[in-house]
Design a protein around this motif. Structure first.
Motif, PDB file in Angstrom:
ATOM      1  N   LEU A  13       0.849  -1.186   0.000  1.00 40.81           N
ATOM      2  CA  LEU A  13       0.000   0.000   0.000  1.00 40.81           C
ATOM      3  C   LEU A  13       0.890   1.244   0.000  1.00 40.81           C
ATOM      4  N   TYR A  14       1.268   1.693  -1.210  1.00 36.67           N
ATOM      5  CA  TYR A  14       2.033   2.925  -1.313  1.00 36.67           C
ATOM      6  C   TYR A  14       1.177   4.098  -0.834  1.00 36.67           C
ATOM      7  N   GLU A  15       1.815   5.257  -0.635  1.00 35.23           N
ATOM      8  CA  GLU A  15       1.112   6.419  -0.100  1.00 35.23           C
ATOM      9  C   GLU A  15      -0.034   6.885  -1.000  1.00 35.23           C
ATOM     10  N   ASN A  16       0.011   6.520  -2.285  1.00 36.07           N
ATOM     11  CA  ASN A  16      -1.026   6.969  -3.229  1.00 36.07           C
ATOM     12  C   ASN A  16      -2.070   5.880  -3.504  1.00 36.07           C
ATOM     13  N   VAL A  17      -2.047   4.801  -2.720  1.00 33.57           N
ATOM     14  CA  VAL A  17      -2.958   3.673  -2.955  1.00 33.57           C
ATOM     15  C   VAL A  17      -4.209   3.781  -2.083  1.00 33.57           C
ATOM     16  N   PHE A  18      -5.369   3.537  -2.693  1.00 39.84           N
ATOM     17  CA  PHE A  18      -6.635   3.434  -1.967  1.00 39.84           C
ATOM     18  C   PHE A  18      -7.167   2.010  -2.174  1.00 39.84           C
ATOM     19  N   GLN A  19      -7.161   1.206  -1.104  1.00 39.53           N
ATOM     20  CA  GLN A  19      -7.687  -0.154  -1.172  1.00 39.53           C
ATOM     21  C   GLN A  19      -9.177  -0.091  -0.908  1.00 39.53           C
ATOM     22  N   SER A  20      -9.974  -0.198  -1.962  1.00 42.04           N
ATOM     23  CA  SER A  20     -11.417   0.018  -1.831  1.00 42.04           C
ATOM     24  C   SER A  20     -12.156  -1.176  -1.246  1.00 42.04           C
ATOM     25  N   ARG A  21     -11.560  -2.353  -1.305  1.00 41.97           N
ATOM     26  CA  ARG A  21     -12.222  -3.559  -0.816  1.00 41.97           C
ATOM     27  C   ARG A  21     -11.781  -3.831   0.615  1.00 41.97           C
ATOM     28  N   PRO A  22     -12.709  -3.901   1.567  1.00 48.08           N
ATOM     29  CA  PRO A  22     -12.340  -4.175   2.970  1.00 48.08           C
ATOM     30  C   PRO A  22     -11.657  -5.529   3.113  1.00 48.08           C
ATOM     31  N   SER A  23     -10.814  -5.660   4.107  1.00 42.52           N
ATOM     32  CA  SER A  23     -10.056  -6.892   4.309  1.00 42.52           C
ATOM     33  C   SER A  23     -10.898  -7.965   4.994  1.00 42.52           C
ATOM     34  N   GLN A  24     -10.461  -9.217   4.838  1.00 43.49           N
ATOM     35  CA  GLN A  24     -11.118 -10.336   5.508  1.00 43.49           C
ATOM     36  C   GLN A  24     -10.992 -10.196   7.021  1.00 43.49           C
ATOM     37  N   ASP A  25      -9.876  -9.651   7.476  1.00 43.48           N
ATOM     38  CA  ASP A  25      -9.679  -9.444   8.920  1.00 43.48           C
ATOM     39  C   ASP A  25     -10.725  -8.489   9.479  1.00 43.48           C
ATOM     40  N   LEU A  26     -11.095  -7.478   8.678  1.00 40.30           N
ATOM     41  CA  LEU A  26     -12.105  -6.519   9.129  1.00 40.30           C
ATOM     42  C   LEU A  26     -13.466  -7.198   9.265  1.00 40.30           C
ATOM     43  N   LEU A  27     -13.782  -8.097   8.339  1.00 41.14           N
ATOM     44  CA  LEU A  27     -15.043  -8.843   8.418  1.00 41.14           C
ATOM     45  C   LEU A  27     -15.082  -9.682   9.694  1.00 41.14           C
ATOM     46  N   LYS A  28     -13.973 -10.338   9.969  1.00 46.87           N
ATOM     47  CA  LYS A  28     -13.896 -11.173  11.176  1.00 46.87           C
ATOM     48  C   LYS A  28     -14.026 -10.311  12.434  1.00 46.87           C
ATOM     49  N   LYS A  29     -13.322  -9.194  12.420  1.00 47.52           N
ATOM     50  CA  LYS A  29     -13.347  -8.292  13.576  1.00 47.52           C
ATOM     51  C   LYS A  29     -14.753  -7.757  13.835  1.00 47.52           C
ATOM     52  N   LYS A  30     -15.485  -7.484  12.757  1.00 42.58           N
ATOM     53  CA  LYS A  30     -16.838  -6.941  12.878  1.00 42.58           C
ATOM     54  C   LYS A  30     -17.752  -7.909  13.617  1.00 42.58           C
ATOM     55  N   ILE A  31     -17.715  -9.188  13.249  1.00 46.32           N
ATOM     56  CA  ILE A  31     -18.617 -10.159  13.868  1.00 46.32           C
ATOM     57  C   ILE A  31     -18.175 -10.493  15.286  1.00 46.32           C
ATOM     58  N   VAL A  32     -16.856 -10.538  15.525  1.00 44.05           N
ATOM     59  CA  VAL A  32     -16.348 -10.814  16.877  1.00 44.05           C
ATOM     60  C   VAL A  32     -16.745  -9.693  17.832  1.00 44.05           C
ATOM     61  N   ASN A  33     -16.608  -8.445  17.377  1.00 40.42           N
ATOM     62  CA  ASN A  33     -16.985  -7.306  18.223  1.00 40.42           C
ATOM     63  C   ASN A  33     -18.487  -7.249  18.467  1.00 40.42           C
ATOM     64  N   PHE A  34     -19.253  -7.686  17.462  1.00 43.51           N
ATOM     65  CA  PHE A  34     -20.704  -7.746  17.638  1.00 43.51           C
ATOM     66  C   PHE A  34     -21.063  -8.709  18.767  1.00 43.51           C
ATOM     67  N   VAL A  35     -20.433  -9.867  18.785  1.00 46.92           N
ATOM     68  CA  VAL A  35     -20.703 -10.861  19.834  1.00 46.92           C
ATOM     69  C   VAL A  35     -20.226 -10.338  21.188  1.00 46.92           C
ATOM     70  N   LYS A  36     -19.062  -9.698  21.208  1.00 42.63           N
ATOM     71  CA  LYS A  36     -18.544  -9.156  22.470  1.00 42.63           C
ATOM     72  C   LYS A  36     -19.461  -8.085  23.049  1.00 42.63           C
ATOM     73  N   ALA A  37     -20.118  -7.349  22.189  1.00 46.14           N
ATOM     74  CA  ALA A  37     -20.969  -6.250  22.655  1.00 46.14           C
ATOM     75  C   ALA A  37     -22.322  -6.724  23.159  1.00 46.14           C
ATOM     76  N   ASP A  38     -22.670  -7.973  22.883  1.00 48.13           N
ATOM     77  CA  ASP A  38     -23.974  -8.505  23.296  1.00 48.13           C
ATOM     78  C   ASP A  38     -23.898  -8.970  24.752  1.00 48.13           C
ATOM     79  N   THR A  39     -24.455  -8.205  25.656  1.00 47.16           N
ATOM     80  CA  THR A  39     -24.381  -8.512  27.094  1.00 47.16           C
ATOM     81  C   THR A  39     -25.377  -9.582  27.519  1.00 47.16           C
ATOM     82  N   LEU A  40     -26.272  -9.990  26.603  1.00 53.79           N
ATOM     83  CA  LEU A  40     -27.293 -10.977  26.953  1.00 53.79           C
ATOM     84  C   LEU A  40     -26.877 -12.404  26.604  1.00 53.79           C
ATOM     85  N   VAL A  41     -25.677 -12.588  26.093  1.00 48.39           N
ATOM     86  CA  VAL A  41     -25.218 -13.922  25.694  1.00 48.39           C
ATOM     87  C   VAL A  41     -24.912 -14.767  26.928  1.00 48.39           C
TER      88      VAL A  41
END
Length: 646
Positions: free
Chosen positions: A400-428
């Motif tokens: 990722l050079y300084e002039n690069v825009f990566q428009s497609r989100p990473s797989q790690d971000l997808l994983k992080k999103k669902i993990v944080n969703f579960v962590k935020a659920d206090t009723l589990v």
């Protein structure tokens, strides 16, 4: 003692030369002087002197020598010439006399002559004209620059921003304004160093800003910010002059992980309402059409060539969305100059395209598709600082050079999103991780996030081969009354069918008469893939299990959608996901260009944008380019995929 005298002389000479080179001076303290009086004399602040003479804080001794830094405000007197009208001298114009000659003769301007002889505004100067020549008394007034001037606080402006703007520390700003308060108010009047407008620093939104803590040196900043002293000095030249001081505000490369002082506002922006620049924008599209491989002899042959070549198929799909976006942008009054290049999926072709065409004045490049081709384009266009949008899945080897825009989100971000969703659920009440052998590492990673989670792996045969199967008993004994979150990690459609059917059958409603407690099951995955859409998977089960997953694109209602309607009119088919991505990305790139100074500035001015299927929220790596840091969280609800609002 004598043998050290030459060394002492050299040392003193070296010290003096160093002070001179750094524009410092020295001052010998006299009786009755204070730090405040000395600071006023040299047009610096007491903090400036204390920074170079820390012992002076404890005691200011007579005859001690202080190092005085270069003043931030020039103390050279400003000479102002004042012209005061005293009267007039009558003059009768002679032959060949001109206004210019008269202005030189009487030391006045042509405009001053016309002002007092108004007929000259409409008529030329003629022989015999009677003129009134103004006579001025000229005096010179010496103005000594004041140490400070007043400054009006702008909306949302904080102490660090003003301190950075005027090249002082936050503490020095507070010293100049002892009653300024903890939080600044819009319109508040402050004292600031009286530097020229051209010397004021501008807050560059492409960077973050860091306030230096007490006792923090370059070594600690290297550990915290991963920046060498030379890199900090390059971004903050003031460091070379005055060194590092506590409270100083430093410009650093923007990154969300750095302890910066500014952050992104996640509020979504509609860029159509923000268009300010209607100048023609120049963009380039680079895709691996590979038209040299297409058989154009007949329509069936051409169609067959397209079907056989996945790169041409994908390129045409994406490009159809680009063309639809260009048409939509024209209706908004936006003028575009678009260059389209066929990279042929070859690095050598990409090199030829760059060598043979002018990319210096291109506002943005979309593509190429292949990582090696993209790397060549991004690397070559760095010298022009031309933004390049990468549209393919993230490649771990992609730089990722300084002039690069990566428009497609990473797989790690997808994983992080669902993990944080579960962590935020206090009723589990309970978390279970079900996976096949291939995803054992993924299961262990999730287990690391949720220590109390239970792991279930698919069964194997006698030869230790995975059978992609679990029994009802395997799962039932791990369930608890209340809310159960179940992670399912696999790429096998049969395993998805097996697990979802078992889980759906184990959902239990509360029955007080039979003394049964409710068992609620919510299914999630960190990697939603084709296995969850297989023919063997019952979507009713996914709905019953409220199946949640993170995705790069959302589903949308095709009915009455202007884009879909226009696309169908042109191509007679419903747009594919690639076509929608081409439309969304082109709309976003161009609208960012016409609503901000450039694509880089748009990152903070338009922190979050959203179109048909995709949304964009770019963040900058500490060393490198920009990456899309936003994804959707969706779930199955009554056989429909809907976005989960958080």
């Amino acid at each position: 003692m004598n043998k050290f005298f030459p060394v002492l002389c050299l040392l003193l000479l070296f010290s003096f030369s160093t002070l001179q080179a750094q524009n410092y001076s020295t001052h010998k303290v006299r009786e009755g002087e204070t730090i405040e009086s000395i600071a006023k004399r040299y047009h610096v602040t007491p903090s400036d002197i204390y920074g170079l003479n820390p012992d002076a804080k404890k005691e200011l001794r007579i005859n001690s020598v202080l190092i005085i830094p270069k003043p931030k405000v020039s103390n050279t007197p400003k000479i102002t010439v004042v012209r005061e009208l005293e009267g007039f001298k009558k003059h009768r114009t002679k032959k060949k006399q001109t206004l210019y000659g008269l202005s030189q003769q009487y030391n006045v301007t042509i405009e001053e002559i016309k002002k007092h002889n108004k007929f000259l505004y409409a008529e030329p100067l003629r022989k015999g004209d009677k003129l009134q020549i103004p006579i001025f008394k000229v005096t010179e007034v010496e103005e000594v620059n004041e140490l400070t001037k007043t400054y009006t606080v702008l909306p949302k402006e904080g102490k660090w921003g003003i301190a950075y703007k005027f090249g002082i520390t936050v503490e020095e700003l507070e010293e100049l304004n002892p009653e300024m308060g903890a939080v600044l108010q819009e319109g508040q009047i402050l004292n600031v160093p009286n530097i020229g407008d051209e010397e004021e620093k501008v807050i560059d939104e492409r960077y973050s800003y860091y306030k230096v803590l007490p006792k923090e040196g370059f070594y600690r900043l290297k550990i915290k910010l991963d920046l060498e002293q030379e890199e900090l000095e390059a971004l903050n030249p003031i460091l070379k002059e005055g060194g590092l001081k506590a409270g100083m505000v430093l410009k650093i490369p923007y990154d969300s992980l750095a302890d910066g002082l500014s952050g992104l506002d996640s509020k979504k922006v509609n860029l159509i309402d923000s268009i300010t620049d209607f100048n023609t924008k120049h963009i380039a599209i680079m895709l691996p059409f590979r038209l040299n491989r297409v058989d154009f002899d007949s329509k069936p042959d051409t169609k067959k060539s397209i079907e056989k070549d996945p790169y041409l198929n994908a390129s045409l799909d994406f490009y159809s969305g680009v063309l639809t976006a260009i048409d939509s942008l024209k209706t908004l009054g936006i003028s575009l100059n678009v260059d389209v290049y066929d990279t042929k999926k070859e690095v050598s072709e990409v090199k030829d395209i760059i060598d043979e065409n002018d990319f210096e004045n291109i506002d943005a490049v979309i593509g190429p598709l292949m990582p090696d081709n993209f790397d060549e384009v991004a690397s070559e266009l760095r010298k022009y600082n031309t933004p390049v949008m990468f549209i393919s899945p993230i490649n771990s080897n992609l730089k990722l050079y300084e002039n690069v825009f990566q428009s497609r989100p990473s797989q790690d971000l997808l994983k992080k999103k669902i993990v944080n969703f579960v962590k935020a659920d206090t009723l589990v009440d309970n978390i279970i991780i079900i996976s096949d052998t291939k995803n054992k590492k993924v299961s262990n990673d999730i287990k690391h996030e949720f220590n109390r989670a239970k792991q279930i792996f698919s069964r194997k045969d006698k030869e230790d081969v995975d059978k992609y199967f679990v029994s009802r008993d395997d799962i039932q004994e791990e369930l608890k009354p209340g809310k159960n979150i179940v992670f399912l990690e696999t790429q096998d459609a049969g395993f998805v069918s097996n697990v979802t059917s078992v889980l759906a059958a184990l959902i239990q409603e509360e029955n007080k008469e039979e003394e049964k407690e409710a068992i609620d099951i919510v299914l999630v995955t960190t990697n939603n893939n084709a296995a969850f859409e297989g023919d063997a998977v019952d979507y009713t089960h996914l709905s019953d299990l409220q199946f949640h997953f993170a995705t790069m694109s959302r589903t949308y209602n095709e009915n009455n959608n202007p884009f879909v309607k226009k696309y169908k009119q042109i191509y007679n088919i419903t747009p594919s996901s690639r076509a929608v991505k081409g439309f969304d990305l082109t709309m976003d790139v161009v609208l960012r260009l016409v609503s901000s100074e450039d694509l880089y500035m748009s990152v903070t001015e338009a922190p979050l944008t959203e179109y048909i299927e995709n949304k964009f929220a770019y963040k900058k790596k500490l060393f490198g380019g920009y990456y899309n840091d936003t994804v959707y969280l969706v779930k199955y609800d009554d056989l429909t995929i809907v976005e989960v609002k958080q």
